[in-house]
Enzyme design. Structure first.
Site, PDB file in Angstrom:
ATOM      1  N   ARG A 248      -0.732  -7.544 -16.053  1.00 15.77           N
ATOM      2  CA  ARG A 248      -0.913  -8.969 -15.860  1.00 15.77           C
ATOM      3  C   ARG A 248      -1.693  -8.847 -17.387  1.00 15.77           C
ATOM      4  O   ARG A 248      -1.649 -10.476 -17.955  1.00 15.77           O
ATOM      5  CB  ARG A 248      -1.499  -9.557 -14.675  1.00 15.77           C
ATOM      6  CG  ARG A 248      -0.305  -9.541 -14.065  1.00 15.77           C
ATOM      7  CD  ARG A 248       0.552 -10.719 -13.743  1.00 15.77           C
ATOM      8  NE  ARG A 248       0.198 -12.053 -13.283  1.00 15.77           N
ATOM      9  CZ  ARG A 248       0.448 -12.129 -11.287  1.00 15.77           C
ATOM     10  NH1 ARG A 248       1.184 -10.547 -10.991  1.00 15.77           N
ATOM     11  NH2 ARG A 248       0.377 -13.008 -10.898  1.00 15.77           N
TER      12      ARG A 248
ATOM     13  N   LYS B 218      11.605 -12.279  -9.935  1.00 16.42           N
ATOM     14  CA  LYS B 218      11.784 -10.867  -9.749  1.00 16.42           C
ATOM     15  C   LYS B 218      11.625  -9.685  -9.015  1.00 16.42           C
ATOM     16  O   LYS B 218      11.487  -8.859  -9.155  1.00 16.42           O
ATOM     17  CB  LYS B 218      10.162 -10.390 -10.917  1.00 16.42           C
ATOM     18  CG  LYS B 218       9.331 -10.956 -10.789  1.00 16.42           C
ATOM     19  CD  LYS B 218       8.310 -11.061 -11.918  1.00 16.42           C
ATOM     20  CE  LYS B 218       6.603 -11.057 -11.939  1.00 16.42           C
ATOM     21  NZ  LYS B 218       6.072 -12.415 -10.101  1.00 16.42           N
TER      22      LYS B 218
ATOM     23  N   ARG C  12       9.800 -21.646  -1.826  1.00 17.90           N
ATOM     24  CA  ARG C  12      10.157 -20.339  -1.282  1.00 17.90           C
ATOM     25  C   ARG C  12       9.540 -20.532   0.233  1.00 17.90           C
ATOM     26  O   ARG C  12       8.382 -21.130   0.362  1.00 17.90           O
ATOM     27  CB  ARG C  12       9.207 -19.953  -2.220  1.00 17.90           C
ATOM     28  CG  ARG C  12       8.350 -18.320  -2.357  1.00 17.90           C
ATOM     29  CD  ARG C  12       8.658 -17.454  -3.274  1.00 17.90           C
ATOM     30  NE  ARG C  12       7.265 -17.554  -4.071  1.00 17.90           N
ATOM     31  CZ  ARG C  12       7.045 -17.030  -5.269  1.00 17.90           C
ATOM     32  NH1 ARG C  12       7.351 -16.213  -5.536  1.00 17.90           N
ATOM     33  NH2 ARG C  12       5.479 -17.532  -5.311  1.00 17.90           N
TER      34      ARG C  12
ATOM     35  N   ARG D 266       3.302 -19.896   0.678  1.00 20.62           N
ATOM     36  CA  ARG D 266       2.147 -19.134   0.145  1.00 20.62           C
ATOM     37  C   ARG D 266       1.103 -20.683  -0.077  1.00 20.62           C
ATOM     38  O   ARG D 266       0.979 -21.762  -0.476  1.00 20.62           O
ATOM     39  CB  ARG D 266       2.634 -18.813  -0.942  1.00 20.62           C
ATOM     40  CG  ARG D 266       2.635 -16.956  -0.288  1.00 20.62           C
ATOM     41  CD  ARG D 266       3.305 -15.868  -1.437  1.00 20.62           C
ATOM     42  NE  ARG D 266       2.640 -15.836  -3.583  1.00 20.62           N
ATOM     43  CZ  ARG D 266       2.578 -15.821  -3.689  1.00 20.62           C
ATOM     44  NH1 ARG D 266       3.883 -14.448  -3.777  1.00 20.62           N
ATOM     45  NH2 ARG D 266       2.315 -15.208  -5.167  1.00 20.62           N
TER      46      ARG D 266
ATOM     47  N   ARG E  95      -0.929 -20.975 -12.560  1.00 17.29           N
ATOM     48  CA  ARG E  95      -0.130 -19.721 -12.701  1.00 17.29           C
ATOM     49  C   ARG E  95       1.080 -19.460 -14.021  1.00 17.29           C
ATOM     50  O   ARG E  95       0.921 -18.649 -14.298  1.00 17.29           O
ATOM     51  CB  ARG E  95       0.350 -19.189 -11.417  1.00 17.29           C
ATOM     52  CG  ARG E  95      -0.641 -19.027 -10.649  1.00 17.29           C
ATOM     53  CD  ARG E  95       0.396 -19.016  -8.924  1.00 17.29           C
ATOM     54  NE  ARG E  95       0.971 -18.263  -8.984  1.00 17.29           N
ATOM     55  CZ  ARG E  95       1.932 -18.107  -7.878  1.00 17.29           C
ATOM     56  NH1 ARG E  95       2.206 -19.225  -7.039  1.00 17.29           N
ATOM     57  NH2 ARG E  95       1.740 -16.940  -7.739  1.00 17.29           N
TER      58      ARG E  95
HETATM   59  P1  AMP Z   1       2.448 -12.740  -7.616  1.00 19.13           P
HETATM   60  O1  AMP Z   1       2.498 -12.131  -6.073  1.00 19.13           O
HETATM   61  O2  AMP Z   1       2.556 -11.248  -8.637  1.00 19.13           O
HETATM   62  O3  AMP Z   1       3.167 -13.659  -8.191  1.00 19.13           O
HETATM   63  O4  AMP Z   1       0.876 -12.395  -7.386  1.00 19.13           O
HETATM   64  C1  AMP Z   1      -0.158 -13.371  -7.245  1.00 19.13           C
HETATM   65  C2  AMP Z   1      -0.927 -13.687  -7.011  1.00 19.13           C
HETATM   66  O5  AMP Z   1      -2.155 -12.400  -6.891  1.00 19.13           O
HETATM   67  C3  AMP Z   1      -1.386 -13.638  -9.044  1.00 19.13           C
HETATM   68  O6  AMP Z   1      -1.618 -14.837  -8.732  1.00 19.13           O
HETATM   69  C4  AMP Z   1      -2.664 -13.350  -9.372  1.00 19.13           C
HETATM   70  O7  AMP Z   1      -3.954 -14.324  -7.819  1.00 19.13           O
HETATM   71  C5  AMP Z   1      -2.883 -12.152  -8.195  1.00 19.13           C
HETATM   72  N1  AMP Z   1      -1.961 -11.039  -8.523  1.00 19.13           N
HETATM   73  C6  AMP Z   1      -0.783  -9.970  -8.397  1.00 19.13           C
HETATM   74  N2  AMP Z   1      -1.073  -9.240  -9.253  1.00 19.13           N
HETATM   75  C7  AMP Z   1      -2.135  -9.305 -10.160  1.00 19.13           C
HETATM   76  C8  AMP Z   1      -2.715  -8.542 -11.073  1.00 19.13           C
HETATM   77  N3  AMP Z   1      -1.675  -7.543 -11.669  1.00 19.13           N
HETATM   78  N4  AMP Z   1      -4.158  -8.476 -11.630  1.00 19.13           N
HETATM   79  C9  AMP Z   1      -4.870  -9.423 -11.296  1.00 19.13           C
HETATM   80  N5  AMP Z   1      -3.910 -10.518 -10.253  1.00 19.13           N
HETATM   81  C10 AMP Z   1      -2.601 -10.235  -9.609  1.00 19.13           C
END
Ligand code: AMP
Length: 236
Positions: free
Chosen positions: A103, A28, A146, A178, A189
């Site tokens: 989220r 995404k 990734r 990561r 997740r």
């Molecule tokens: P992502 O790169 O979007 O997969 O985000 C990586 C991590 O950042 C997630 O697993 C959460 O720990 C944190 N995170 C990112 N966006 C949010 C959000 N909108 N609300 C809460 N935690 C977030």
């Protein structure tokens, strides 16, 4: 609605917002960035902004690092501040593309309030949700391949490899895996994603503002079908 003045020429622009949904590893972020290049809006990835804080070693970064590492959600207040600060900058006047936000229901309600404050006009401005649909099995397979960069670029060793092995195309820094891209964390997740994001997706679906694309294809093919769908809806 926004007025842009350039060479004494006033152009009326409508605001556009796109919210990307998809499980971790769905691509995404790649789709959101491709769309952003085309539409020239502001790309807001809360995950990427948080990772930047972690890498910089800031107080906020130190606070959220263990949360990101375990794949838990960061507190709403922190996320809301990050999004508000970014959306209030002048370059975001024409709209934004959200990746990883909202989220949960509280964040979604916050976004609605914030857009109202920013004079979002229900009749003239546009907001759509885009779901990049990828099954859990494919997600788990993909995430192990990734690689990420501190600058926010993300690569996939099969679908979108860097030009030079282990190095970022954009800034040349070393790529890494990561901390939250490990099998047990991914499982967690994914659970959070299904539980928290599905009700949000349903909300946009019920409003007739959800676009779903099959994410189990090459990035270019996904983008082509996404743009086609957006054009059909006169969303772009
Ligand atoms: P992502 O790169 O979007 O997969 O985000 C990586 C991590 O950042 C997630 O697993 C959460 O720990 C944190 N995170 C990112 N966006 C949010 C959000 N909108 N609300 C809460 N935690 C977030």
């Amino acid at each position: 609605m926004v007025c842009l003045r350039a060479n004494n020429y006033i152009k009326i622009m409508n605001k556009k917002y796109f919210i990307f949904f998809g499980p971790p590893g769905s691509g995404k972020g790649t789709q959101a960035e491709m769309l952003d290049k085309r539409l020239k809006l502001v790309y807001i990835s809360t995950g990427s902004l948080l990772r930047k804080e972690v890498h910089s070693g800031s107080a906020l970064g130190r606070k959220v690092r263990p949360i990101l590492k375990d794949g838990r959600l960061v507190g709403n207040k922190i996320i809301e501040k990050i999004v508000k600060d970014r959306l209030e900058k002048r370059d975001a006047f024409a709209g934004a593309i959200f990746d990883g936000f909202p989220r949960n229901k509280e964040q979604q309600e916050f976004l609605k309030r914030l857009l109202k404050e920013l004079h979002f006009d229900e009749k003239k401005d546009k907001i759509y949700a885009i779901q990049v649909d990828v099954g859990d099995k494919e997600v788990k397979h993909r995430i192990t391949r990734r690689r990420s960069c501190v600058c926010g670029q993300v690569y996939h060793l099969d679908y979108n490899p860097p030009k030079i092995e282990g190095k970022c195309n954009k800034c040349g820094k070393a790529l890494f895996t990561r901390e939250d891209d490990k099998a047990d964390v991914i499982e967690h997740r994914l659970k959070i994603y299904h539980k928290r994001s599905q009700p949000l997706i349903k909300y946009w679906h019920d409003l007739g503002k959800l676009i779903t694309v099959n994410g189990e294809r090459k990035p270019k093919a996904i983008q082509i079908s996404l743009v086609k769908k957006l054009k059909k809806l006169k969303a772009i």
